[in-house]
Design a protein around this motif. Sequence first.
Motif, PDB file in Angstrom:
ATOM      1  N   THR A 139       0.831  -1.201   0.000  1.00  0.00           N
ATOM      2  CA  THR A 139       0.000   0.000   0.000  1.00  0.00           C
ATOM      3  C   THR A 139       0.868   1.254   0.000  1.00  0.00           C
ATOM      4  O   THR A 139       0.521   2.255  -0.638  1.00  0.00           O
ATOM      5  CB  THR A 139      -0.934   0.014   1.213  1.00  0.00           C
ATOM      6  N   GLU A 142       2.533   1.544  -3.505  1.00  0.00           N
ATOM      7  CA  GLU A 142       1.533   2.003  -4.463  1.00  0.00           C
ATOM      8  C   GLU A 142       1.237   3.485  -4.290  1.00  0.00           C
ATOM      9  O   GLU A 142       1.163   4.239  -5.275  1.00  0.00           O
ATOM     10  CB  GLU A 142       0.246   1.198  -4.315  1.00  0.00           C
ATOM     11  N   ARG A 146       2.011   6.263  -7.251  1.00  0.00           N
ATOM     12  CA  ARG A 146       0.912   7.085  -7.754  1.00  0.00           C
ATOM     13  C   ARG A 146       1.184   8.573  -7.511  1.00  0.00           C
ATOM     14  O   ARG A 146       0.902   9.416  -8.381  1.00  0.00           O
ATOM     15  CB  ARG A 146      -0.404   6.684  -7.086  1.00  0.00           C
ATOM     16  N   GLN A 182       1.794  -7.534  -9.789  1.00  0.00           N
ATOM     17  CA  GLN A 182       0.533  -7.022 -10.317  1.00  0.00           C
ATOM     18  C   GLN A 182       0.348  -5.525 -10.051  1.00  0.00           C
ATOM     19  O   GLN A 182      -0.498  -4.877 -10.682  1.00  0.00           O
ATOM     20  CB  GLN A 182      -0.641  -7.787  -9.716  1.00  0.00           C
ATOM     21  N   LEU A 183       1.134  -4.998  -9.128  1.00  0.00           N
ATOM     22  CA  LEU A 183       1.003  -3.595  -8.739  1.00  0.00           C
ATOM     23  C   LEU A 183       1.216  -2.652  -9.924  1.00  0.00           C
ATOM     24  O   LEU A 183       0.449  -1.698 -10.132  1.00  0.00           O
ATOM     25  CB  LEU A 183       2.024  -3.298  -7.640  1.00  0.00           C
ATOM     26  N   PRO A 185       1.147  -3.028 -13.461  1.00  0.00           N
ATOM     27  CA  PRO A 185       0.135  -2.878 -14.514  1.00  0.00           C
ATOM     28  C   PRO A 185      -1.145  -2.224 -14.026  1.00  0.00           C
ATOM     29  O   PRO A 185      -1.797  -1.486 -14.773  1.00  0.00           O
ATOM     30  CB  PRO A 185      -0.109  -4.319 -14.990  1.00  0.00           C
ATOM     31  N   ARG A 186      -1.517  -2.461 -12.777  1.00  0.00           N
ATOM     32  CA  ARG A 186      -2.734  -1.835 -12.254  1.00  0.00           C
ATOM     33  C   ARG A 186      -2.560  -0.321 -12.146  1.00  0.00           C
ATOM     34  O   ARG A 186      -3.431   0.457 -12.559  1.00  0.00           O
ATOM     35  CB  ARG A 186      -3.099  -2.415 -10.885  1.00  0.00           C
ATOM     36  N   ILE A 187      -1.414   0.109 -11.598  1.00  0.00           N
ATOM     37  CA  ILE A 187      -1.170   1.547 -11.469  1.00  0.00           C
ATOM     38  C   ILE A 187      -1.132   2.205 -12.843  1.00  0.00           C
ATOM     39  O   ILE A 187      -1.730   3.268 -13.056  1.00  0.00           O
ATOM     40  CB  ILE A 187       0.144   1.803 -10.714  1.00  0.00           C
ATOM     41  N   ALA A 189      -2.521   1.316 -15.636  1.00  0.00           N
ATOM     42  CA  ALA A 189      -3.849   1.376 -16.241  1.00  0.00           C
ATOM     43  C   ALA A 189      -4.713   2.448 -15.591  1.00  0.00           C
ATOM     44  O   ALA A 189      -5.388   3.225 -16.275  1.00  0.00           O
ATOM     45  CB  ALA A 189      -4.529   0.013 -16.139  1.00  0.00           C
ATOM     46  N   GLU A 190      -4.676   2.506 -14.282  1.00  0.00           N
ATOM     47  CA  GLU A 190      -5.545   3.438 -13.567  1.00  0.00           C
ATOM     48  C   GLU A 190      -5.066   4.875 -13.648  1.00  0.00           C
ATOM     49  O   GLU A 190      -5.878   5.808 -13.583  1.00  0.00           O
ATOM     50  CB  GLU A 190      -5.700   2.995 -12.113  1.00  0.00           C
ATOM     51  N   GLU A 191      -3.759   5.074 -13.791  1.00  0.00           N
ATOM     52  CA  GLU A 191      -3.220   6.436 -13.887  1.00  0.00           C
ATOM     53  C   GLU A 191      -3.067   6.894 -15.334  1.00  0.00           C
ATOM     54  O   GLU A 191      -2.690   8.037 -15.590  1.00  0.00           O
ATOM     55  CB  GLU A 191      -1.868   6.525 -13.167  1.00  0.00           C
TER      56      GLU A 191
END
Length: 239
Positions: A139, A142, A146, A182-183, A185-187, A189-191
Amino acid sequence: MFRMTPTPSLIYCLFFCFVVLSFPACSPSAEKGDSDVFEEEGLAEQEAQGAEGENAPLLLFFGNSLTAGYGLDAEESFPGLVEARLKELEIAYRVVNAGLSGETTASGLTRLDWFLEEEPAIFVLELGANDGLRGIALTETEKNLRSMIQLVQERYPDAAILLAGMQIPPNMGTEYAEAFRQLFPRIAAEEGVTLIPFLLERVAGDPDLNLPDGIHPTAEGHAIVFETIWPFLAPLVGA
């Protein structure tokens, strides 16, 4: 920082972690014990070397010892190879290597503002591996990643941002290692930024492509890293 295959032995992975944690500032610059000197002198030198004129767009690599090119001459690091390719193609960019050995996402966030005094046309973010090897809460990692991305986006909306994906050995547990992988690709995509899936693809875990410490890529390893990232950079610089 290794792909999750059974090839590297557990001993090799544990040795990797031990060395990184024992020597958190292992680049030649960091050994001076003065990151301010590194930042001021390193930035000025690399801007001068990469300048094709004061108005040339800025390509900023921001990361840890992988970006810094630990153990190598500056031109052998993957940012140095990018600069050489741009010169070869006669594409005017100033390339700044803002890599610092031992950097975590938290320490990176604290020094990023200094490097954003000038607008980067392209910003490559390569941080997180040292967080993972220390078992820092995902957390926190991440949040810091971000925050760095958002800082660039808010200050320079037109800057292209690339996030370098990372992987770590399972010494902190397979669940942690997989969640860490996985952290990124998620960041991304979301950013809304571009993901380089795994910076050390085809390099991590190969003794022939890493220095004797088993951690940092050799010149040949950096050449492969360059091949990994160049397809993401080429369309941005008009190559």
